[in-house]
Design a protein around this motif. Structure first.
Motif, PDB file in Angstrom:
ATOM      1  N   LEU A 275      -6.794  13.295   9.692  1.00 26.89           N
ATOM      2  CA  LEU A 275      -5.944  12.749   9.061  1.00 26.89           C
ATOM      3  C   LEU A 275      -6.105  11.613   8.169  1.00 26.89           C
ATOM      4  CD1 LEU A 275      -3.489  11.982  12.259  1.00 26.89           C
ATOM      5  CD2 LEU A 275      -3.292  13.792  10.201  1.00 26.89           C
ATOM      6  N   THR A 276      -7.498  11.003   8.589  1.00 27.07           N
ATOM      7  CA  THR A 276      -7.843   9.699   7.707  1.00 27.07           C
ATOM      8  C   THR A 276      -8.499  10.258   6.455  1.00 27.07           C
ATOM      9  OG1 THR A 276     -10.119   9.634   8.418  1.00 27.07           O
ATOM     10  CG2 THR A 276      -8.265   8.576   9.608  1.00 27.07           C
ATOM     11  N   GLY A 277      -9.150  11.494   6.296  1.00 27.89           N
ATOM     12  CA  GLY A 277      -9.782  11.934   4.961  1.00 27.89           C
ATOM     13  C   GLY A 277     -11.124  10.982   4.953  1.00 27.89           C
ATOM     14  N   ASP A 342       6.589   7.152   9.069  1.00 32.00           N
ATOM     15  CA  ASP A 342       5.977   6.324   7.922  1.00 32.00           C
ATOM     16  C   ASP A 342       4.570   6.447   8.015  1.00 32.00           C
ATOM     17  OD1 ASP A 342       8.683   5.719   7.270  1.00 32.00           O
ATOM     18  OD2 ASP A 342       8.718   3.595   7.971  1.00 32.00           O
ATOM     19  N   ALA A 343       3.867   6.149   9.192  1.00 32.08           N
ATOM     20  CA  ALA A 343       2.455   6.160   9.363  1.00 32.08           C
ATOM     21  C   ALA A 343       1.936   7.429   8.660  1.00 32.08           C
ATOM     22  CB  ALA A 343       2.131   5.681  10.752  1.00 32.08           C
ATOM     23  N   LEU A 347      -0.756   8.087   5.452  1.00 36.38           N
ATOM     24  CA  LEU A 347      -2.101   8.726   5.812  1.00 36.38           C
ATOM     25  C   LEU A 347      -2.248   9.838   4.850  1.00 36.38           C
ATOM     26  CD1 LEU A 347      -2.634   8.760   9.829  1.00 36.38           C
ATOM     27  CD2 LEU A 347      -3.447   7.079   8.120  1.00 36.38           C
ATOM     28  N   LYS A 348      -1.264  10.774   4.679  1.00 32.10           N
ATOM     29  CA  LYS A 348      -1.060  11.801   3.828  1.00 32.10           C
ATOM     30  C   LYS A 348      -1.333  11.174   2.444  1.00 32.10           C
ATOM     31  CE  LYS A 348       1.278  15.835   2.477  1.00 32.10           C
ATOM     32  NZ  LYS A 348       0.681  15.895   0.897  1.00 32.10           N
ATOM     33  N   LYS A 349      -0.810  10.179   1.965  1.00 30.81           N
ATOM     34  CA  LYS A 349      -0.930   9.734   0.712  1.00 30.81           C
ATOM     35  C   LYS A 349      -2.309   9.071   0.531  1.00 30.81           C
ATOM     36  CE  LYS A 349       3.705   8.159  -0.295  1.00 30.81           C
ATOM     37  NZ  LYS A 349       4.584   8.996   0.482  1.00 30.81           N
ATOM     38  N   ILE A 350      -2.798   8.563   1.555  1.00 30.10           N
ATOM     39  CA  ILE A 350      -4.280   8.376   1.365  1.00 30.10           C
ATOM     40  C   ILE A 350      -5.379   9.403   1.345  1.00 30.10           C
ATOM     41  CG2 ILE A 350      -6.211   6.761   2.739  1.00 30.10           C
ATOM     42  CD1 ILE A 350      -4.103   5.072   3.953  1.00 30.10           C
ATOM     43  N   ARG A 351      -4.937  10.341   2.170  1.00 27.52           N
ATOM     44  CA  ARG A 351      -6.142  11.695   2.117  1.00 27.52           C
ATOM     45  C   ARG A 351      -5.732  12.340   0.673  1.00 27.52           C
ATOM     46  NH1 ARG A 351      -3.214  13.033   6.662  1.00 27.52           N
ATOM     47  NH2 ARG A 351      -2.222  14.855   5.727  1.00 27.52           N
ATOM     48  N   ALA A 356      -1.074   5.072  -5.012  1.00 33.41           N
ATOM     49  CA  ALA A 356      -0.180   4.091  -5.921  1.00 33.41           C
ATOM     50  C   ALA A 356       1.253   4.026  -5.178  1.00 33.41           C
ATOM     51  CB  ALA A 356      -0.189   4.700  -7.325  1.00 33.41           C
ATOM     52  N   ALA A 357       1.251   5.424  -4.543  1.00 34.99           N
ATOM     53  CA  ALA A 357       2.808   5.590  -4.001  1.00 34.99           C
ATOM     54  C   ALA A 357       3.079   5.012  -2.388  1.00 34.99           C
ATOM     55  CB  ALA A 357       3.029   7.090  -3.795  1.00 34.99           C
TER      56      ALA A 357
END
Length: 364
Positions: A275-277, A342-343, A347-351, A356-357
């Motif tokens: 999940l964290t990448g 939301d969380a 996490l997906k956007k961070i991975r 920016a989103a």
């Protein structure tokens, strides 16, 4: 003695007197400061924070750190100089002593309340994590707590599963109260319960509590002091039957604010995808059975602690965003988080390196 020398001597003596007074004068305040931060995916004092048995788990990387606030003890009384020093520091907060330790509660009672809130937050973290993964978690009604000196003391115990009240099945905590208050003070209420020990044993085995362990307990009612209604001196609550054992082990921590990070840690360990990448993510927030993230105290101390440890992203309860954004540590992205979904999306956007989103906290 020259006037200049006398003036300097008088000033020095006055300063010494003021310093002595500052050290001796006790003030009714307590201090909050950044506390330890622990990776829910790792170990603490040599033991895994999250230990999942009888279900497949996967390797994880990165961090999902829960954060804490360090507070002065209930019996400690700050002096005036300490209070002023705390007020001048940006990474600590001086608050009225009664804010942390209400005058109508002993230090032991405060510690007990914090421990109960921490235990309840673990329960909700497990529920929200499993439901996020589509795993069914049956709900039942339990004795949440027993009032000391109440009619149920010694008869009912925290953790007992309540099957029926006066022969009627109950579906929620309010249902218990509704049946009890139909009685007149002094009348008896008949509970059918499964003892807490049997419930816990079934939980450990990943099974539903057995009706074979059910027993009847009769409790007399007393008159409530506020409105005269009948009460039995318990606080009913929702309990859950988990399909496998999830043990959260973290000593010397109280309160409900680690719920979100525990829940994410559980999901990460039960999910093939990392999940964290590999990123260092910290956060805070209470969580309920439906995955709603709630506000916490000491947000600014927690962001400072997280950044000092190396976090680059901080999952922040939506209600805490304005306060957190006012004094954000450099290099830390505050991610606005209202729900478990939301969380997970953050996490997906961070991975995906789509930071920016990310929904960011803004000062009001």
């Amino acid at each position: 003695m020259p006037r200049r020398t006398a003036t300097m001597l008088a000033s020095t003596l006055l300063l010494i007197a003021m310093l002595c007074a500052g050290l001796l004068i006790k003030v009714p305040y307590a201090e909050m400061s950044p506390g330890p931060t622990v990776n829910t995916l790792g170990e603490h004092d040599g033991d895994p924070v999250l230990n999942i048995k009888e279900h497949r788990t996967y390797e994880t990387s990165g961090h999902l750190n829960m954060t804490t606030v360090r507070v002065t003890g209930a019996d400690y009384r700050m002096n005036l100089l300490e209070a002023v020093g705390g007020w001048l520091q940006h990474d600590s907060a001086v608050v009225p002593h009664s804010t942390l330790y209400p005058e109508n509660k002993s230090a032991k009672e405060v510690d007990q309340q914090n421990a109960e809130e921490f235990s309840a937050s673990q329960e909700s973290a497990k529920v929200s994590a499993l439901r996020e993964l589509g795993i069914r978690v049956p709900t039942h009604i339990i004795v949440g707590s027993v009032v000391k000196g109440g009619a149920s003391e010694g008869k009912l115990h925290a953790g007992d599963l309540i099957r029926t009240v006066d022969g009627k099945a109950v579906k929620d905590p309010k249902g218990v109260a509704d049946i009890v208050t139909k009685h007149k003070p002094g009348e008896k209420v008949r509970f059918t319960i499964i003892p807490a020990a049997d419930v816990k044993a079934a939980q450990k085995a990943g099974k539903k509590p057995s009706t074979r362990d059910a027993r009847q307990v009769v409790v007399g009612t007393k008159k409530a002091g506020d409105d005269g209604r009948a009460i039995v001196g318990i606080q009913p609550a929702a309990g859950h039957t988990f399909p496998f054992d999830i043990d959260i082990k973290l000593a010397d921590v109280g309160g409900p604010s680690a719920g979100l990070m525990f829940s994410l840690g559980i999901v990460d360990k039960l999910t093939r995808e990392d999940l964290t990448g590999g990123s260092f993510i910290a956060g805070t927030g209470t969580i309920d059975d439906k995955g709603k993230v709630g506000a916490i105290g000491g947000i600014q101390m927690k962001t400072v602690a997280a950044r000092a440890k190396g976090a680059k992203y901080f999952l922040t309860p939506s209600a805490n965003c304005p306060a957190a954004a006012k004094d954000k540590p450099a290099g830390l992205t505050l991610v606005k988080t209202g729900t478990m979904h939301d969380a997970m999306n953050a996490l997906k956007k961070i991975r995906d390196d789509d930071t920016a989103a990310l929904p960011r906290c803004k000062a009001s």
